[in-house]
Motif scaffolding. Structure first.
Motif, PDB file in Angstrom:
ATOM      1  N   GLY A  21      35.462   8.364  56.566  1.00  0.00           N
ATOM      2  CA  GLY A  21      34.474   9.028  57.424  1.00  0.00           C
ATOM      3  C   GLY A  21      35.194  10.081  58.245  1.00  0.00           C
ATOM      4  N   GLU A  25      37.879   4.822  58.519  1.00  0.00           N
ATOM      5  CA  GLU A  25      38.214   4.568  57.117  1.00  0.00           C
ATOM      6  C   GLU A  25      37.664   3.193  56.753  1.00  0.00           C
ATOM      7  OE1 GLU A  25      39.756   6.838  55.326  1.00  0.00           O
ATOM      8  OE2 GLU A  25      40.386   8.166  56.951  1.00  0.00           O
ATOM      9  N   LEU A  36      36.820  -2.185  58.388  1.00  0.00           N
ATOM     10  CA  LEU A  36      36.331  -0.943  58.985  1.00  0.00           C
ATOM     11  C   LEU A  36      37.393  -0.547  60.003  1.00  0.00           C
ATOM     12  CD1 LEU A  36      33.717   0.746  59.008  1.00  0.00           C
ATOM     13  CD2 LEU A  36      32.815  -0.853  60.660  1.00  0.00           C
ATOM     14  N   HIS A  78      27.822  -8.267  60.906  1.00  0.00           N
ATOM     15  CA  HIS A  78      28.539  -8.323  59.639  1.00  0.00           C
ATOM     16  C   HIS A  78      29.968  -8.857  59.796  1.00  0.00           C
ATOM     17  CE1 HIS A  78      30.458  -4.026  60.046  1.00  0.00           C
ATOM     18  NE2 HIS A  78      30.376  -4.628  61.207  1.00  0.00           N
ATOM     19  N   CYS A  95      34.672  -7.373  57.871  1.00  0.00           N
ATOM     20  CA  CYS A  95      33.231  -7.588  57.730  1.00  0.00           C
ATOM     21  C   CYS A  95      32.845  -7.912  56.302  1.00  0.00           C
ATOM     22  CB  CYS A  95      32.449  -6.391  58.266  1.00  0.00           C
ATOM     23  SG  CYS A  95      33.123  -4.781  57.914  1.00  0.00           S
ATOM     24  N   ARG A  96      31.676  -8.537  56.179  1.00  0.00           N
ATOM     25  CA  ARG A  96      31.186  -8.843  54.835  1.00  0.00           C
ATOM     26  C   ARG A  96      30.509  -7.614  54.260  1.00  0.00           C
ATOM     27  NH1 ARG A  96      27.647 -13.801  55.522  1.00  0.00           N
ATOM     28  NH2 ARG A  96      28.482 -13.933  57.617  1.00  0.00           N
TER      29      ARG A  96
END
Ligand code: PZK
Length: 295
Positions: A21, A25, A36, A78, A95-96
């Motif tokens: 982004g 990343e 994230l 998440h 996160c999932r």
């Protein structure tokens, strides 16, 4: 034997890079967990600056983690418990993987940005008619759900009526998106207001887990996903002072920078004093909102 010879990470490339982004990343670990990662990059006037703000990624990650806790009774997140590689310590959320809702879910309590532009043109935002006589930065009669399409990289999101979300996602899902987004906004605005900060608007990302439950993803209620204004300086009728980026914007706009924001050429590097004051403003936002000290 938990650390392989050669040190951690020497066992091989355990991370797969998925996306870049503007300032973040996204990676996937060998176990299918997403990481994230918030970098120290900063954007202003639609450019990513060459000068990083030290600790910005860590500060915003810790702020998001705090918000996820405050919002746990509104919507599950998440987040998962998983090891984070040392190089990303403090700046990564494990996160999932969700099936992301292809709509930007935005709630607004004040008039700014694309909503201001739409209001000036049509008196409406996302098909919601607003009272006459509002100006830049005005408080709205009540928070509104203003969804937008997810624009391809480098393009701007386009506001769409809630009815368009219902057409795309189904009426039941659309109603849930609206309900969750407005609740996140209300909780965020209420908590921040008690600390002298206006949440003018906020953008959240929602996704479905494999069981079909909606979960809050991405970052939440950070200065990169929301407009945060110091309440003491709020004055409708002009552009508002931004909690975090004001120093950067003011400097880039000053003759000293020798740069025009209407140009396409990249902005100049930031001087040390601008970097230091900007870092301090992120820390102040974190400390005011969470009531915790940045260490
Ligand atoms: C997801 N982004 C935004 C972040 C980028 C882009 N839990 C999730 N499951 C599936 N996808 C995502 C998430 C989350 N969060 C998030 N895009 C997809 C993003 C960081 C860097 F380039």
């Amino acid at each position: 034997m938990t650390v392989p010879p050669g040190g951690p990470g020497a066992a091989g490339p355990a991370l797969k890079h998925l996306y870049s982004g503007k300032v973040r990343e996204l990676y996937e670990t060998a176990d299918g967990v997403l990481l994230l990662v918030a970098t120290d990059r900063i954007s202003a006037f639609d450019h990513v600056l060459e000068t990083p703000i030290p600790d910005k990624g860590k500060i915003l990650t810790q702020l998001s983690l705090w918000w996820f806790e405050q919002l746990a009774d509104v919507v599950p997140s998440h987040l998962v418990q998983a090891p984070v590689p040392a190089e990303f310590a403090g700046r990564a959320m494990a996160c999932r993987r969700l099936s992301m809702v292809p709509v930007e879910c935005v709630a607004r309590g004040y008039l700014a940005g694309s909503a201001l532009a739409d209001y000036r043109r049509t008196g409406e935002v996302c098909g919601i008619s607003l009272p006459a006589g509002l100006s830049e930065g005005s408080r709205l009669p009540g928070p509104v759900f203003t969804p937008a399409t997810k624009a391809p990289r480098g393009e701007h999101d386009v506001n769409i009526p809630a009815a368009e979300v219902a057409r795309q996602a189904g009426a039941a899902v659309a109603a849930e998106l609206e309900r969750i987004t407005l609740q996140v906004y209300r909780r965020g605005a209420e908590l921040a207001a008690a600390r002298g900060i206006i949440v003018a608007d906020t953008k959240i990302e929602l996704g479905f887990d494999p069981g079909g439950r909606l979960m809050l993803a991405d970052e939440v209620l950070t200065p990169d996903s929301s407009r945060l204004w110091p309440a003491s300086q709020w004055q409708p009728g002009r552009p508002q002072v931004s909690f975090d980026k004001q120093i950067v914007r003011d400097w880039l706009d000053s003759p000293e920078a020798g740069w025009d924001k209407r140009d396409t050429d990249p902005p100049p590097a930031l001087p040390g004093h601008v970097v230091e004051q900007t870092r301090a403003s992120y820390i102040e936002a974190y400390e005011r909102i969470t009531g915790r000290q940045w260490v």
